[in-house]
Write a protein that holds these residues in place. Sequence first.
Motif, PDB file in Angstrom:
ATOM      1  N   VAL A  54       0.839  -1.204   0.000  1.00 52.49           N
ATOM      2  CA  VAL A  54       0.000   0.000   0.000  1.00 52.49           C
ATOM      3  C   VAL A  54       0.874   1.254   0.000  1.00 52.49           C
ATOM      4  O   VAL A  54       0.628   2.192  -0.771  1.00 52.49           O
ATOM      5  CB  VAL A  54      -0.966  -0.008   1.210  1.00 52.49           C
ATOM      6  CG1 VAL A  54      -1.607   1.354   1.418  1.00 52.49           C
ATOM      7  CG2 VAL A  54      -2.028  -1.068   1.027  1.00 52.49           C
ATOM      8  N   ASP A  55       1.889   1.283   0.844  1.00 54.97           N
ATOM      9  CA  ASP A  55       2.771   2.456   0.906  1.00 54.97           C
ATOM     10  C   ASP A  55       3.506   2.670  -0.420  1.00 54.97           C
ATOM     11  O   ASP A  55       3.621   3.798  -0.897  1.00 54.97           O
ATOM     12  CB  ASP A  55       3.779   2.314   2.042  1.00 54.97           C
ATOM     13  CG  ASP A  55       3.125   2.407   3.403  1.00 54.97           C
ATOM     14  OD1 ASP A  55       2.045   3.026   3.516  1.00 54.97           O
ATOM     15  OD2 ASP A  55       3.691   1.858   4.363  1.00 54.97           O
ATOM     16  N   TRP A  56       4.011   1.576  -0.999  1.00 58.77           N
ATOM     17  CA  TRP A  56       4.737   1.698  -2.270  1.00 58.77           C
ATOM     18  C   TRP A  56       3.796   2.149  -3.386  1.00 58.77           C
ATOM     19  O   TRP A  56       4.153   2.997  -4.190  1.00 58.77           O
ATOM     20  CB  TRP A  56       5.431   0.383  -2.634  1.00 58.77           C
ATOM     21  CG  TRP A  56       6.176   0.498  -3.915  1.00 58.77           C
ATOM     22  CD1 TRP A  56       5.861  -0.078  -5.099  1.00 58.77           C
ATOM     23  CD2 TRP A  56       7.353   1.285  -4.159  1.00 58.77           C
ATOM     24  NE1 TRP A  56       6.769   0.281  -6.064  1.00 58.77           N
ATOM     25  CE2 TRP A  56       7.689   1.109  -5.506  1.00 58.77           C
ATOM     26  CE3 TRP A  56       8.136   2.104  -3.360  1.00 58.77           C
ATOM     27  CZ2 TRP A  56       8.795   1.741  -6.082  1.00 58.77           C
ATOM     28  CZ3 TRP A  56       9.236   2.737  -3.941  1.00 58.77           C
ATOM     29  CH2 TRP A  56       9.547   2.544  -5.279  1.00 58.77           C
ATOM     30  N   ALA A  57       2.579   1.586  -3.421  1.00 62.47           N
ATOM     31  CA  ALA A  57       1.617   1.983  -4.455  1.00 62.47           C
ATOM     32  C   ALA A  57       1.241   3.460  -4.311  1.00 62.47           C
ATOM     33  O   ALA A  57       1.125   4.173  -5.311  1.00 62.47           O
ATOM     34  CB  ALA A  57       0.373   1.104  -4.370  1.00 62.47           C
ATOM     35  N   LEU A  58       1.087   3.919  -3.091  1.00 64.25           N
ATOM     36  CA  LEU A  58       0.775   5.328  -2.848  1.00 64.25           C
ATOM     37  C   LEU A  58       1.899   6.228  -3.359  1.00 64.25           C
ATOM     38  O   LEU A  58       1.659   7.220  -4.051  1.00 64.25           O
ATOM     39  CB  LEU A  58       0.544   5.553  -1.354  1.00 64.25           C
ATOM     40  CG  LEU A  58       0.256   6.975  -0.895  1.00 64.25           C
ATOM     41  CD1 LEU A  58      -1.078   7.448  -1.450  1.00 64.25           C
ATOM     42  CD2 LEU A  58       0.249   7.038   0.618  1.00 64.25           C
ATOM     43  N   CYS A  59       3.129   5.865  -3.049  1.00 65.80           N
ATOM     44  CA  CYS A  59       4.275   6.665  -3.495  1.00 65.80           C
ATOM     45  C   CYS A  59       4.437   6.610  -5.010  1.00 65.80           C
ATOM     46  O   CYS A  59       4.756   7.621  -5.651  1.00 65.80           O
ATOM     47  CB  CYS A  59       5.550   6.177  -2.813  1.00 65.80           C
ATOM     48  SG  CYS A  59       5.549   6.488  -1.043  1.00 65.80           S
ATOM     49  N   LEU A  61       2.011   6.121  -7.180  1.00 62.76           N
ATOM     50  CA  LEU A  61       0.909   6.900  -7.743  1.00 62.76           C
ATOM     51  C   LEU A  61       1.206   8.395  -7.689  1.00 62.76           C
ATOM     52  O   LEU A  61       0.970   9.129  -8.648  1.00 62.76           O
ATOM     53  CB  LEU A  61      -0.379   6.580  -6.980  1.00 62.76           C
ATOM     54  CG  LEU A  61      -1.649   7.238  -7.480  1.00 62.76           C
ATOM     55  CD1 LEU A  61      -1.993   6.728  -8.873  1.00 62.76           C
ATOM     56  CD2 LEU A  61      -2.791   6.961  -6.526  1.00 62.76           C
ATOM     57  N   ILE A  62       1.728   8.851  -6.566  1.00 59.90           N
ATOM     58  CA  ILE A  62       2.078  10.270  -6.443  1.00 59.90           C
ATOM     59  C   ILE A  62       3.186  10.626  -7.425  1.00 59.90           C
ATOM     60  O   ILE A  62       3.116  11.655  -8.104  1.00 59.90           O
ATOM     61  CB  ILE A  62       2.491  10.607  -4.995  1.00 59.90           C
ATOM     62  CG1 ILE A  62       1.290  10.488  -4.064  1.00 59.90           C
ATOM     63  CG2 ILE A  62       3.099  12.007  -4.902  1.00 59.90           C
ATOM     64  CD1 ILE A  62       1.632  10.562  -2.600  1.00 59.90           C
ATOM     65  N   LEU A  86       8.159   9.477   3.267  1.00 65.06           N
ATOM     66  CA  LEU A  86       6.940   9.054   3.944  1.00 65.06           C
ATOM     67  C   LEU A  86       7.272   8.225   5.188  1.00 65.06           C
ATOM     68  O   LEU A  86       6.729   8.457   6.264  1.00 65.06           O
ATOM     69  CB  LEU A  86       6.061   8.236   2.995  1.00 65.06           C
ATOM     70  CG  LEU A  86       4.796   7.621   3.589  1.00 65.06           C
ATOM     71  CD1 LEU A  86       3.723   8.689   3.736  1.00 65.06           C
ATOM     72  CD2 LEU A  86       4.301   6.485   2.725  1.00 65.06           C
ATOM     73  N   THR A  97       2.978   4.181   9.018  1.00 65.06           N
ATOM     74  CA  THR A  97       2.745   4.769   7.703  1.00 65.06           C
ATOM     75  C   THR A  97       1.263   4.582   7.363  1.00 65.06           C
ATOM     76  O   THR A  97       0.556   3.866   8.079  1.00 65.06           O
ATOM     77  CB  THR A  97       3.613   4.069   6.640  1.00 65.06           C
ATOM     78  OG1 THR A  97       3.218   2.694   6.577  1.00 65.06           O
ATOM     79  CG2 THR A  97       5.096   4.187   6.953  1.00 65.06           C
ATOM     80  N   PRO A  98       0.776   5.185   6.286  1.00 61.95           N
ATOM     81  CA  PRO A  98      -0.632   4.954   5.917  1.00 61.95           C
ATOM     82  C   PRO A  98      -0.949   3.468   5.707  1.00 61.95           C
ATOM     83  O   PRO A  98      -2.006   2.990   6.132  1.00 61.95           O
ATOM     84  CB  PRO A  98      -0.795   5.753   4.625  1.00 61.95           C
ATOM     85  CG  PRO A  98       0.210   6.846   4.731  1.00 61.95           C
ATOM     86  CD  PRO A  98       1.377   6.234   5.447  1.00 61.95           C
ATOM     87  N   GLY A  99      -0.048   2.736   5.071  1.00 62.96           N
ATOM     88  CA  GLY A  99      -0.277   1.308   4.861  1.00 62.96           C
ATOM     89  C   GLY A  99      -0.306   0.533   6.167  1.00 62.96           C
ATOM     90  O   GLY A  99      -1.130  -0.364   6.363  1.00 62.96           O
TER      91      GLY A  99
END
Length: 155
Positions: A54-59, A61-62, A86, A97-99
């Motif tokens: 989740v954290d990697w996908a968020l980063c 995507l940004i 992050l 982290t968010p994830g």
Amino acid sequence: MDNRDAIGSWLSGPREALEKAGVALGYRGEQLGLPEHGPGSIARPGRRLGALAVDWALCLLIAYGLLTDGYNQATGNWALLLFFTLGVLTVGTVGFTPGKRLFGLRIVPENGGRPNPLRAVLRTALLCVAIPALIWDRDGRGLHDRLARTIEVRS
């Protein structure tokens, strides 16, 4: 005793073979004084990998949407820099982290409390290298957690 029983199969692993041989290993986190189940217990690998994804996908995507023009090598580099930032900012301040928050995990120092920013920098830098995160001890802690003296637990 058959040698295969002594070393375990590739499915069961050496832990089960040692337990069959009468060696009591205890549960994950027992040496650290953590409970076996519930809040404060060692996080399981599935949750840890889910939070990391989740954290990697968020980063990613940004980086893809805001910082680069299409997907290329620079996108991955920006995503890694965002992942580092992050991790340092969130783990160093709130402990997750968010994830990790989504999967119900948090990072705590071995001696309790909240991780300080220096531990968060060391842990996240080692996590970005990836190899320390792939080496685990019998408690399920990655080398990055051992070197930063942190534990990933269920919240």
